[in-house]
Design a protein around this motif. Structure first.
Motif, mmCIF file in Angstrom:
data_model
loop_
_atom_site.group_PDB
_atom_site.id
_atom_site.type_symbol
_atom_site.label_atom_id
_atom_site.label_comp_id
_atom_site.label_asym_id
_atom_site.label_seq_id
_atom_site.Cartn_x
_atom_site.Cartn_y
_atom_site.Cartn_z
ATOM 1 N N THR A 220 -2.026 -0.523 8.373
ATOM 2 C CA THR A 220 -1.208 0.687 8.429
ATOM 3 C C THR A 220 -1.352 1.492 7.144
ATOM 4 N N CYS A 221 -1.207 0.827 6.009
ATOM 5 C CA CYS A 221 -1.273 1.534 4.726
ATOM 6 C C CYS A 221 -2.658 2.126 4.461
ATOM 7 N N ALA A 222 -3.678 1.462 4.955
ATOM 8 C CA ALA A 222 -5.036 1.937 4.702
ATOM 9 C C ALA A 222 -5.480 3.017 5.672
ATOM 10 N N PHE B 105 0.275 0.297 12.579
ATOM 11 C CA PHE B 105 -1.033 0.137 13.222
ATOM 12 C C PHE B 105 -1.562 -1.256 12.881
ATOM 13 N N ILE B 106 -1.555 -2.148 13.834
ATOM 14 C CA ILE B 106 -1.973 -3.549 13.702
ATOM 15 C C ILE B 106 -1.004 -4.294 12.795
ATOM 16 N N SER B 107 -1.155 -4.206 11.462
ATOM 17 C CA SER B 107 -0.210 -4.851 10.556
ATOM 18 C C SER B 107 0.024 -3.914 9.375
ATOM 19 N N GLY C 24 0.799 -1.218 0.000
ATOM 20 C CA GLY C 24 0.000 0.000 0.000
ATOM 21 C C GLY C 24 0.831 1.266 0.000
ATOM 22 N N LEU C 25 2.091 1.176 0.470
ATOM 23 C CA LEU C 25 2.955 2.358 0.438
ATOM 24 C C LEU C 25 3.255 2.764 -1.001
ATOM 25 N N GLY C 26 3.278 1.789 -1.902
ATOM 26 C CA GLY C 26 3.414 2.114 -3.320
ATOM 27 C C GLY C 26 2.226 2.921 -3.802
ATOM 28 N N PHE D 71 -22.347 12.033 12.831
ATOM 29 C CA PHE D 71 -21.048 11.456 12.509
ATOM 30 C C PHE D 71 -20.232 11.385 13.802
ATOM 31 N N ASN D 72 -19.755 10.203 14.123
ATOM 32 C CA ASN D 72 -19.012 9.995 15.364
ATOM 33 C C ASN D 72 -17.516 9.901 15.100
ATOM 34 N N ARG D 73 -16.721 10.414 16.042
ATOM 35 C CA ARG D 73 -15.288 10.196 15.974
ATOM 36 C C ARG D 73 -15.065 8.694 15.932
ATOM 37 N N ALA D 74 -14.348 8.235 14.928
ATOM 38 C CA ALA D 74 -14.243 6.796 14.677
ATOM 39 C C ALA D 74 -13.416 6.116 15.759
ATOM 40 N N ARG D 75 -14.070 5.290 16.546
ATOM 41 C CA ARG D 75 -13.345 4.477 17.527
ATOM 42 C C ARG D 75 -12.509 3.421 16.809
ATOM 43 N N ASN D 76 -12.973 2.990 15.630
ATOM 44 C CA ASN D 76 -12.193 2.122 14.754
ATOM 45 C C ASN D 76 -12.092 2.813 13.396
ATOM 46 N N PRO D 77 -10.997 3.503 13.121
ATOM 47 C CA PRO D 77 -10.903 4.281 11.882
ATOM 48 C C PRO D 77 -10.719 3.439 10.621
ATOM 49 N N HIS D 78 -10.454 2.139 10.763
ATOM 50 C CA HIS D 78 -10.127 1.311 9.601
ATOM 51 C C HIS D 78 -11.369 0.988 8.778
ATOM 52 N N SER D 79 -11.230 1.140 7.442
ATOM 53 C CA SER D 79 -12.295 0.750 6.515
ATOM 54 C C SER D 79 -11.749 0.000 5.313
ATOM 55 N N GLY D 80 -10.440 -0.213 5.275
ATOM 56 C CA GLY D 80 -9.834 -0.858 4.112
ATOM 57 C C GLY D 80 -9.664 0.083 2.940
ATOM 58 N N CYS D 81 -9.919 1.353 3.159
ATOM 59 C CA CYS D 81 -9.856 2.336 2.086
ATOM 60 C C CYS D 81 -9.770 3.722 2.698
ATOM 61 N N PHE D 82 -9.462 4.718 1.880
ATOM 62 C CA PHE D 82 -9.614 6.112 2.278
ATOM 63 C C PHE D 82 -9.768 6.956 1.021
ATOM 64 N N PHE D 83 -10.366 8.128 1.191
ATOM 65 C CA PHE D 83 -10.593 9.049 0.084
ATOM 66 C C PHE D 83 -10.368 10.466 0.604
#
Length: 314
Positions: free
Chosen positions: A254-256, A248-250, A113-115, A214-226
């Motif tokens: 981390t990349c997501a 972050f976790i793995s 994902g860093l690529g 909209f709540n501050r994400a207690r779990n920010p991970h979604s497998g994506c970002f925009f």
């Protein structure tokens, strides 16, 4: 609206079977990537039309549809070495013209994902939105980017809205389940995590005459970002952009997710209006894991500042 989406894609049939990318049978992965790509172009592609009657010519003609929500989409799939299935997509009628491939040299493919991050940075100034998208996600909301734009117009570019990720049960009556558990990312497990924000826990706005929360994400991970262009530019200027010294976790999570956590307060639609912005994770593997163990070891790995030590990206 111009959108650039980057997709990390990896497959190794000699892997550990721990992930879909490490299974011996490539077919589910091929079908998953196919569904991912087709959903993007079916939802946002320019080939959208309707049949209009031309009375003067006494015939029916196709005319363009959904002009207000149309997106000019470019997709870059990031791979490493020959560990990919792109040459097998033709069997499922996915034209190679739907994407461009970028290859990177990496010691550990979990950091592919860093690529994607590097591709996004190189294209600054050419797009309105920049995205990262795991290769087993399906997006079918034609107003997805308009909703993101609406959110930031009302609440500012200082905050980021993440989508709620869901799966649909594959047996019996279909049931939609949001699978990213609402765990506390600032719990002792993540004591050093940069997502330790305590202000503005809840934001609200009116949309189509209805209140949205909209709540501050207690779990920010979604497998994506925009991110919009201003947000992407701001992130790339931070010293932690593509910084390999944190995790972050793995590598996958981390990349997501980590870059967003370090840079912006991250929000998700509250679960009472979860489908305002959502994305589908293909299959129901996460549902099954939660049913097998409600503690799900996915969250037992601590936030770690140890460097992943990838090779140079080239």
């Amino acid at each position: 609206m111009r959108v650039l989406l980057t997709i990390p894609h990896y497959f190794n049939p000699q892997g550990s079977n721990a992930h879909g990318s490490l299974q011996t049978n490539p077919q589910p992965r091929i079908e998953g990537l196919t569904a991912c790509l087709r959903s993007l172009y079916e939802t946002f592609g320019t080939g959208q039309s309707y049949y209009a009657h031309d009375a003067e010519q006494s015939r029916v003609e196709r005319q363009p549809a959904n002009c207000y929500s149309r997106v000019e989409l470019d997709v870059v799939i990031c791979t490493t070495a020959d560990f990919h299935l792109l040459d097998q997509l033709d069997q499922l009628r996915v034209p190679s013209a739907l994407f461009r491939r970028e290859s990177f040299s990496l010691e550990d493919p979990k950091w592919l994902g860093l690529g994607c991050h590097l591709v996004l940075k190189r294209q600054l100034g050419f797009y309105d939105y920049y995205g990262y998208f795991e290769d087993d996600l399906i997006l079918r909301d034609g107003y997805f980017f308009q909703k993101l734009n609406w959110f930031n117009q009302h609440l500012g570019d200082e905050v980021v809205l993440q989508s709620n990720r869901f799966e649909v049960t594959q047996q019996g009556v279909p049931e939609k389940v949001y699978v990213d558990a609402d765990f506390e990312s600032i719990s002792p497990l993540f004591a050093d995590c940069p997502h330790d924000f305590s202000d503005k826990q809840r934001l609200s706005a009116q949309f189509l005459g209805q209140p949205l929360h909209f709540n501050r994400a207690r779990n920010p991970h979604s497998g994506c970002f925009f991110l919009n262009a201003r947000q992407m530019d701001y992130w790339t200027q931070q010293p932690h952009f593509m910084n390999f010294s944190r995790r972050f976790i793995s590598g996958l999570e981390t990349c997501a997710t980590l870059g967003l956590m370090e840079t912006f307060p991250v929000y998700k639609p509250a679960f009472e209006n979860a489908n305002f912005l959502e994305i589908q994770h293909r299959g129901d593997t996460l549902i099954q894991k939660w049913q097998e163990d409600n503690r799900f070891r996915y969250f037992s790995r601590r936030y770690s500042p140890r460097p992943p030590n990838p090779k140079s990206l080239g």
